[in-house]
Design an enzyme around this catalytic site. Structure first.
Site, PDB file in Angstrom:
ATOM      1  N   ASN A   1     -10.088  -4.992   3.734  1.00 51.41           N
ATOM      2  CA  ASN A   1      -9.196  -5.901   2.990  1.00 51.41           C
ATOM      3  C   ASN A   1      -8.633  -5.242   1.734  1.00 51.41           C
ATOM      4  O   ASN A   1      -9.279  -5.236   0.682  1.00 51.41           O
ATOM      5  CB  ASN A   1      -9.947  -7.181   2.663  1.00 51.41           C
TER       6      ASN A   1
ATOM      7  N   TYR B   1      -1.412  -8.430  16.476  1.00 53.58           N
ATOM      8  CA  TYR B   1      -1.334  -7.473  15.369  1.00 53.58           C
ATOM      9  C   TYR B   1      -2.298  -6.310  15.604  1.00 53.58           C
ATOM     10  O   TYR B   1      -1.918  -5.132  15.568  1.00 53.58           O
ATOM     11  CB  TYR B   1      -1.647  -8.173  14.033  1.00 53.58           C
TER      12      TYR B   1
ATOM     13  N   LEU C   1      13.366  -2.616   4.067  1.00 52.35           N
ATOM     14  CA  LEU C   1      13.307  -3.689   3.060  1.00 52.35           C
ATOM     15  C   LEU C   1      13.234  -5.084   3.698  1.00 52.35           C
ATOM     16  O   LEU C   1      13.556  -6.071   3.054  1.00 52.35           O
ATOM     17  CB  LEU C   1      14.484  -3.605   2.073  1.00 52.35           C
TER      18      LEU C   1
ATOM     19  N   ILE D   1       0.850  -1.208   0.000  1.00 56.55           N
ATOM     20  CA  ILE D   1       0.000   0.000   0.000  1.00 56.55           C
ATOM     21  C   ILE D   1       0.881   1.252   0.000  1.00 56.55           C
ATOM     22  O   ILE D   1       0.576   2.248  -0.661  1.00 56.55           O
ATOM     23  CB  ILE D   1      -0.963  -0.016   1.205  1.00 56.55           C
TER      24      ILE D   1
ATOM     25  N   HIS E   1      -2.994 -13.707   1.742  1.00 57.14           N
ATOM     26  CA  HIS E   1      -4.259 -13.054   1.403  1.00 57.14           C
ATOM     27  C   HIS E   1      -5.039 -13.794   0.316  1.00 57.14           C
ATOM     28  O   HIS E   1      -4.449 -14.374  -0.600  1.00 57.14           O
ATOM     29  CB  HIS E   1      -4.002 -11.603   0.998  1.00 57.14           C
TER      30      HIS E   1
ATOM     31  N   ALA F   1       4.940   1.589   7.507  1.00 55.70           N
ATOM     32  CA  ALA F   1       5.853   0.492   7.842  1.00 55.70           C
ATOM     33  C   ALA F   1       5.344  -0.341   9.014  1.00 55.70           C
ATOM     34  O   ALA F   1       5.218   0.164  10.132  1.00 55.70           O
ATOM     35  CB  ALA F   1       7.222   1.073   8.191  1.00 55.70           C
TER      36      ALA F   1
HETATM   37  N1  UFG Z   1      -9.043 -17.272   3.315  1.00 59.18           N
HETATM   38  C1  UFG Z   1      -9.191 -18.612   2.977  1.00 59.18           C
HETATM   39  N2  UFG Z   1      -8.100 -19.283   2.549  1.00 59.18           N
HETATM   40  C2  UFG Z   1      -6.857 -18.720   2.451  1.00 59.18           C
HETATM   41  C3  UFG Z   1      -6.730 -17.349   2.790  1.00 59.18           C
HETATM   42  C4  UFG Z   1      -7.834 -16.649   3.229  1.00 59.18           C
HETATM   43  O1  UFG Z   1     -10.275 -19.164   3.058  1.00 59.18           O
HETATM   44  O2  UFG Z   1      -5.891 -19.409   2.071  1.00 59.18           O
HETATM   45  C5  UFG Z   1     -10.222 -16.525   3.780  1.00 59.18           C
HETATM   46  C6  UFG Z   1     -10.081 -16.067   5.227  1.00 59.18           C
HETATM   47  O3  UFG Z   1     -10.490 -17.066   6.120  1.00 59.18           O
HETATM   48  C7  UFG Z   1     -10.951 -14.815   5.236  1.00 59.18           C
HETATM   49  C8  UFG Z   1     -10.847 -14.276   3.817  1.00 59.18           C
HETATM   50  O4  UFG Z   1     -10.351 -15.357   3.029  1.00 59.18           O
HETATM   51  O5  UFG Z   1     -12.275 -15.184   5.468  1.00 59.18           O
HETATM   52  C9  UFG Z   1      -9.885 -13.119   3.698  1.00 59.18           C
HETATM   53  O6  UFG Z   1      -8.641 -13.492   4.291  1.00 59.18           O
HETATM   54  P1  UFG Z   1      -7.306 -12.635   4.153  1.00 59.18           P
HETATM   55  O7  UFG Z   1      -6.229 -13.417   4.851  1.00 59.18           O
HETATM   56  O8  UFG Z   1      -7.103 -12.266   2.729  1.00 59.18           O
HETATM   57  O9  UFG Z   1      -7.627 -11.317   4.934  1.00 59.18           O
HETATM   58  P2  UFG Z   1      -8.138 -11.128   6.446  1.00 59.18           P
HETATM   59  O10 UFG Z   1      -9.584 -10.749   6.352  1.00 59.18           O
HETATM   60  O11 UFG Z   1      -7.804 -12.245   7.317  1.00 59.18           O
HETATM   61  O12 UFG Z   1      -7.176  -9.946   6.941  1.00 59.18           O
HETATM   62  C10 UFG Z   1      -7.270  -8.652   6.465  1.00 59.18           C
HETATM   63  C11 UFG Z   1      -5.911  -7.998   6.475  1.00 59.18           C
HETATM   64  C12 UFG Z   1      -5.402  -7.887   7.876  1.00 59.18           C
HETATM   65  C13 UFG Z   1      -6.425  -7.187   8.718  1.00 59.18           C
HETATM   66  C14 UFG Z   1      -7.747  -7.872   8.619  1.00 59.18           C
HETATM   67  C15 UFG Z   1      -8.799  -7.136   9.368  1.00 59.18           C
HETATM   68  O13 UFG Z   1      -5.011  -8.740   5.718  1.00 59.18           O
HETATM   69  O14 UFG Z   1      -4.194  -7.159   7.889  1.00 59.18           O
HETATM   70  O15 UFG Z   1      -8.147  -7.943   7.272  1.00 59.18           O
HETATM   71  O16 UFG Z   1      -9.590  -8.059   9.974  1.00 59.18           O
HETATM   72  F1  UFG Z   1      -6.032  -7.200  10.010  1.00 59.18           F
END
Ligand code: UFG
Length: 328
Positions: free
Chosen positions: A170, A141, A34, A13, A189, A74
Site C-alpha cells: 500500500n 486489475y 494525463l 508514484i 485509498h 502508467a
Molecule cells: N478502507 C476502508 N474504507 C475506505 C477505504 C479503504 O475501510 O473508504 C480499507 C480497505 O477495506 C482496506 C484498507 O482500508 O482494508 C486499505 O484500502 P485501500 O483502498 O487504501 O488499499 P487496498 O489495500 O485496497 O489496495 C492497495 C492498492 C491497490 C493494490 C492493493 C493490493 O491501492 O492498487 O493494495 O492488494 F492492488
C-alpha cells in the site's frame, strides 16, 4: 547520466520517482497521457503527452530521446473500477504495456522496471507473502499486471529484455522534498480519505470490522512513496550495472489494521476521525503483508519510513497544503 523514460511520470508514484531520479543525476523523460496524472506534478521535467498504445510515436520518442532504460508506471489502479469495466484495465494496463514492449524492442532498449502489485497474489494462503507465493489475482486489475509479468518472462528469455518487477503493497505518504502527494480522482485509498474526513467532517465508511484479525479490521502493509521511489532507482541502477531480471515485493513487512491507521491519523492531526462501520468491500483480503527480504538482500533497499505516524504526518502535511492551494 542514464536517460530514463518514465511512463506515468505525472502520477503519484511516477512523479515521486521522476523527481528523485533528477535529484540523483539521472535524466528522466516523462510520458503520460494525463488521463489520471496531473500536469502540476511535472514541475519542469521533460515531458511528452502520449498514450502508450501509440506504438509508432512511442518508438520514435525512445529513439529521438536516446533513452537507455524505462520505468513503467502508467496504469489504472482502482481495483473496484476494474471489476466494473475490466476492458479498460486490459486495454490500458496490458495492451499499453505490450505496446511499450514492442516500441522498446524496435528501439533496442533492454532494461525495464515495471510497476506491479500485491494484487497479483489475490487472497494469499499466509502472510508475510514471499515472491514465490501462488499468483492468483482476484480482480481484473491484478490480472492485467500478471499478464505483463508473464510477457516479461518470455521477453527476457527470447529477447534479452532485463526487467525488475516491483510488486507494491500500500503506497502512501508524500515526500517533503518535492511538491508532490497523493491526488486520485476519485480517491479510494484509506489514508487520504481519513485525512479528508478530518478536514471536511464528513464521515468515512470502514469496510467491515468482522475480519479474522485482532481488531476485526483489515491489515495492510503501508509503504511510504519515497521508499518506493528509492526502490525504483536501485532497481534501475542494478539493471544498468548488468543485473539479471527479478520480481520483488515492495513493502515494509509491518502490518497495520484500519483501526491502527485511524489512531495514527488522530494522533497526528489532533482531531477525531468521523467514521461509520459498513459492510465488507468485495475483494478485500483480511491481511496483506510483504516479505520484502529479497528486495533488501538483492538491491540493498531499506525502508526509511518505518513509523506509521511519520507516514501519516507526511500525508497530512500534503493534504493541508493542497487544501490551501488550488490543484490543476
Ligand atoms: N478502507 C476502508 N474504507 C475506505 C477505504 C479503504 O475501510 O473508504 C480499507 C480497505 O477495506 C482496506 C484498507 O482500508 O482494508 C486499505 O484500502 P485501500 O483502498 O487504501 O488499499 P487496498 O489495500 O485496497 O489496495 C492497495 C492498492 C491497490 C493494490 C492493493 C493490493 O491501492 O492498487 O493494495 O492488494 F492492488
Amino acid at each position: 547520466m542514464p536517460r530514463v523514460l518514465v511512463t506515468g511520470g505525472a502520477g503519484y508514484i511516477g512523479s515521486h520517482t521522476a523527481h528523485l531520479l533528477r535529484s540523483r543525476d539521472h535524466h528522466p523523460v516523462v510520458v503520460d497521457d494525463l488521463s489520471r496524472g496531473h500536469a502540476h506534478n511535472l514541475d519542469g521535467l521533460p515531458f511528452h503527452r502520449l498514450n502508450l498504445r501509440d506504438t509508432r510515436a512511442l518508438a520514435s520518442l525512445l529513439k529521438n530521446e536516446a533513452i537507455d532504460a524505462v520505468i513503467h508506471f502508467a496504469a489504472f489502479i482502482a481495483v473496484g473500477e476494474s471489476t466494473r469495466a475490466p476492458e479498460l484495465y486490459f486495454a490500458n494496463n496490458t495492451a499499453g504495456s505490450f505496446s511499450l514492449l514492442e516500441a522498446m524492442a524496435e528501439a533496442r532498449i533492454s532494461r525495464l522496471v515495471f510497476s506491479s502489485t500485491a494484487a497479483v497474489y489475490g487472497d494469499p494462503d499466509a502472510v508475510p507473502i514471499p515472491e514465490h507465493a501462488r499468483i492468483a489475482p482476484v480482480s481484473p486489475y491484478g490480472e492485467s499486471k500478471v499478464m505483463v509479468e508473464r510477457a516479461l518472462y518470455w521477453m527476457d528469455k527470447f529477447r534479452g529484455l532485463r526487467s525488475i518487477v516491483l510488486r507494491y503493497f500500500n503506497a502512501c505518504g508524500a515526500d517533503p522534498e518535492f511538491p508532490l502527494g497523493e491526488e486520485h480522482d476519485p480517491e479510494t485509498h484509506l489514508i487520504p480519505l481519513l485525512l479528508q474526513a478530518v478536514l471536511t467532517g464528513r464521515p468515512i465508511t470502514i469496510f467491515g470490522d468482522d475480519y479474522p484479525t485482532p481488531d476485526g479490521t483489515c491489515i495492510r502493509d503501508y509503504i511510504h512513496v519515497r521508499d518506493l521511489a528509492e526502490a525504483h532507482v536501485l532497481a534501475l541502477d542494478y539493471l544498468i550495472a548488468g543485473g539479471p531480471s527479478g520480481a520483488f515485493n515492495a513493502g515494509t513487512g509491518a502490518g497495520h489494521s484500519v483501526r491502527d491507521v485511524i489512531r495514527a491519523v488522530e494522533d497526528v492531526t489532533g482531531a477525531k476521525v468521523p467514521y461509520t462501520i459498513g459492510p465488507r468491500r468485495a475483494g478485500d483480503p483480511p491481511s496483506l503483508v510483504a516479505d520484502s527480504s529479497a528486495l533488501q538482500r538483492t538491491l540493498g533497499w531499506r525502508p526509511r519510513y518505518t513509523s506509521l505516524h511519520e507516514i501519516v504526518d507526511s500525508a497530512w502535511r500534503f493534504a493541508r497544503r493542497s487544501t490551501t492551494s488550488p490543484a490543476e
